[in-house]
Design a protein around this motif. Structure first.
Motif, PDB file in Angstrom:
ATOM      1  N   HIS A 113      -0.235  -0.754  11.765  1.00  0.00           N
ATOM      2  CA  HIS A 113      -0.306  -0.532  10.320  1.00  0.00           C
ATOM      3  C   HIS A 113      -0.475   0.954  10.041  1.00  0.00           C
ATOM      4  O   HIS A 113      -1.501   1.542  10.383  1.00  0.00           O
ATOM      5  N   VAL A 114       0.526   1.559   9.396  1.00  0.00           N
ATOM      6  CA  VAL A 114       0.374   2.931   8.889  1.00  0.00           C
ATOM      7  C   VAL A 114       0.200   2.938   7.381  1.00  0.00           C
ATOM      8  O   VAL A 114      -0.117   3.967   6.798  1.00  0.00           O
ATOM      9  N   GLU A 115       0.393   1.809   6.752  1.00  0.00           N
ATOM     10  CA  GLU A 115       0.442   1.739   5.297  1.00  0.00           C
ATOM     11  C   GLU A 115      -0.940   1.658   4.643  1.00  0.00           C
ATOM     12  O   GLU A 115      -1.055   1.788   3.427  1.00  0.00           O
ATOM     13  N   VAL A 116      -1.973   1.471   5.445  1.00  0.00           N
ATOM     14  CA  VAL A 116      -3.278   1.123   4.889  1.00  0.00           C
ATOM     15  C   VAL A 116      -4.008   2.323   4.294  1.00  0.00           C
ATOM     16  O   VAL A 116      -3.787   3.468   4.688  1.00  0.00           O
ATOM     17  N   PRO A 126     -12.597   6.614   7.810  1.00  0.00           N
ATOM     18  CA  PRO A 126     -12.328   7.840   7.044  1.00  0.00           C
ATOM     19  C   PRO A 126     -11.637   8.930   7.859  1.00  0.00           C
ATOM     20  O   PRO A 126     -10.641   9.523   7.406  1.00  0.00           O
ATOM     21  N   GLY A 127     -12.135   9.204   9.046  1.00  0.00           N
ATOM     22  CA  GLY A 127     -11.516  10.226   9.881  1.00  0.00           C
ATOM     23  C   GLY A 127     -10.130   9.834  10.348  1.00  0.00           C
ATOM     24  O   GLY A 127      -9.214  10.670  10.390  1.00  0.00           O
ATOM     25  N   ALA A 128      -9.971   8.557  10.712  1.00  0.00           N
ATOM     26  CA  ALA A 128      -8.663   8.093  11.184  1.00  0.00           C
ATOM     27  C   ALA A 128      -7.621   8.180  10.081  1.00  0.00           C
ATOM     28  O   ALA A 128      -6.471   8.591  10.322  1.00  0.00           O
ATOM     29  N   LEU A 129      -7.987   7.805   8.862  1.00  0.00           N
ATOM     30  CA  LEU A 129      -7.046   7.888   7.746  1.00  0.00           C
ATOM     31  C   LEU A 129      -6.687   9.329   7.425  1.00  0.00           C
ATOM     32  O   LEU A 129      -5.519   9.635   7.124  1.00  0.00           O
ATOM     33  N   ARG A 135       1.910   9.629   8.200  1.00  0.00           N
ATOM     34  CA  ARG A 135       2.291   8.437   7.440  1.00  0.00           C
ATOM     35  C   ARG A 135       3.181   8.799   6.271  1.00  0.00           C
ATOM     36  O   ARG A 135       4.207   8.159   6.018  1.00  0.00           O
ATOM     37  N   ASP A 136       2.785   9.828   5.528  1.00  0.00           N
ATOM     38  CA  ASP A 136       3.534  10.193   4.326  1.00  0.00           C
ATOM     39  C   ASP A 136       4.946  10.658   4.661  1.00  0.00           C
ATOM     40  O   ASP A 136       5.890  10.368   3.923  1.00  0.00           O
ATOM     41  N   TYR A 165       0.834  -1.201   0.000  1.00  0.00           N
ATOM     42  CA  TYR A 165       0.000   0.000   0.000  1.00  0.00           C
ATOM     43  C   TYR A 165       0.877   1.263   0.000  1.00  0.00           C
ATOM     44  O   TYR A 165       1.661   1.465  -0.919  1.00  0.00           O
ATOM     45  N   ALA A 166       0.769   2.110   1.003  1.00  0.00           N
ATOM     46  CA  ALA A 166       1.482   3.392   0.990  1.00  0.00           C
ATOM     47  C   ALA A 166       3.000   3.220   1.048  1.00  0.00           C
ATOM     48  O   ALA A 166       3.735   4.106   0.600  1.00  0.00           O
ATOM     49  N   ILE A 167       3.483   2.106   1.580  1.00  0.00           N
ATOM     50  CA  ILE A 167       4.926   1.851   1.568  1.00  0.00           C
ATOM     51  C   ILE A 167       5.399   1.731   0.128  1.00  0.00           C
ATOM     52  O   ILE A 167       6.374   2.371  -0.282  1.00  0.00           O
ATOM     53  N   GLY A 168       4.707   0.908  -0.646  1.00  0.00           N
ATOM     54  CA  GLY A 168       5.064   0.741  -2.047  1.00  0.00           C
ATOM     55  C   GLY A 168       4.944   2.030  -2.830  1.00  0.00           C
ATOM     56  O   GLY A 168       5.780   2.327  -3.698  1.00  0.00           O
ATOM     57  N   GLU A 169       3.899   2.813  -2.539  1.00  0.00           N
ATOM     58  CA  GLU A 169       3.733   4.084  -3.239  1.00  0.00           C
ATOM     59  C   GLU A 169       4.914   5.009  -2.991  1.00  0.00           C
ATOM     60  O   GLU A 169       5.416   5.658  -3.920  1.00  0.00           O
TER      61      GLU A 169
END
Length: 231
Positions: A177-180, A207-210, A217-218, A15-19
């Protein structure tokens, strides 16, 4: 040179790791362990190692997790050669074991969105510097680890102390998990419905948590990707 990704089950992707890694021009080479992909015996041509999560355990009978010993050996090689490592959930537990810690059962499932406390020592960490004192993350585990004595504890919570840690200068374990993204959370819930049932507010909170997690995360994953790209 590739980033080697060890993926244990379908859906538990980077997920966000790969991105973040791909955004730096890095190529991912994924070992899909459930499909029988062979795990390399060494790290020739590997710029970094990412080990993802899954329902297996970092301890116990190897017959239930046939690649456990090989994965731990590969992580030990990465530590010895200072190859950057990011371990997530099961991957974090395997990293701790590879460094001399111990995997063991926890005190029950920890599933759903919840905060971790970022420790004071994280202010000097290459990834966690400037992270907020409380970081809302997705928990999905029942096992834990006793960290080796030389690990740097970066984040914890009341139920599970070892939520994030660093081994040496370039190997990080994230129990959470931060990548989700939203699709990943839905996949987790569909794949592990009994676990998800212990967190009845999971979907409503996502939605709010993300949105709250995304900027932190980024930064964290971008720093890891920058470290890898600079090698």
């Amino acid at each position: 040179m590739d980033v080697l990704v060890v993926q244990h089950v379908p859906g538990e992707e980077t997920y966000a790791i790969g991105e973040a890694l791909r955004a730096r021009g890095l190529r991912l080479r994924v070992c899909r362990m459930w499909e029988g992909d062979p795990l390399p015996s060494g790290l020739a041509g590997v710029r970094a190692l990412v080990v993802m999560g899954g329902p297996a355990s970092a301890y116990g009978d190897d017959s239930a997790f046939p690649s456990r010993a090989a994965e731990i050996a590969l992580l030990r090689t990465a530590l010895a050669r200072r190859v950057p490592v990011l371990g997530v959930c099961l991957g974090a537990q395997l990293l701790a074991v590879a460094a001399g810690g111990r995997g063991r059962p926890g005190d029950g499932l920890q599933v759903g969105w919840g905060p971790v406390r970022v420790r004071a020592r994280a202010a000097q960490d290459p990834l966690f510097a400037d992270a907020p004192a409380r970081l809302g993350v997705l928990h999905w585990h029942g096992d834990t680890v006793d960290l080796p004595s030389d690990a740097v504890l970066l984040a914890s919570c009341d139920r599970y102390a070892a939520q994030a840690f660093r081994i040496g200068g370039a190997a990080w374990g994230l129990q959470f998990h931060v990548e989700v993204d939203a699709a990943a959370v839905e996949m987790f819930a569909a794949a592990f419905p009994e676990d998800a049932a212990t967190a009845p507010g999971l979907r409503a909170e996502t939605p709010g948590a993300l949105a709250a997690l995304a900027p932190h995360r980024d930064v964290l994953l971008g720093r890891f990707a920058d470290l890898v790209a600079a090698r």
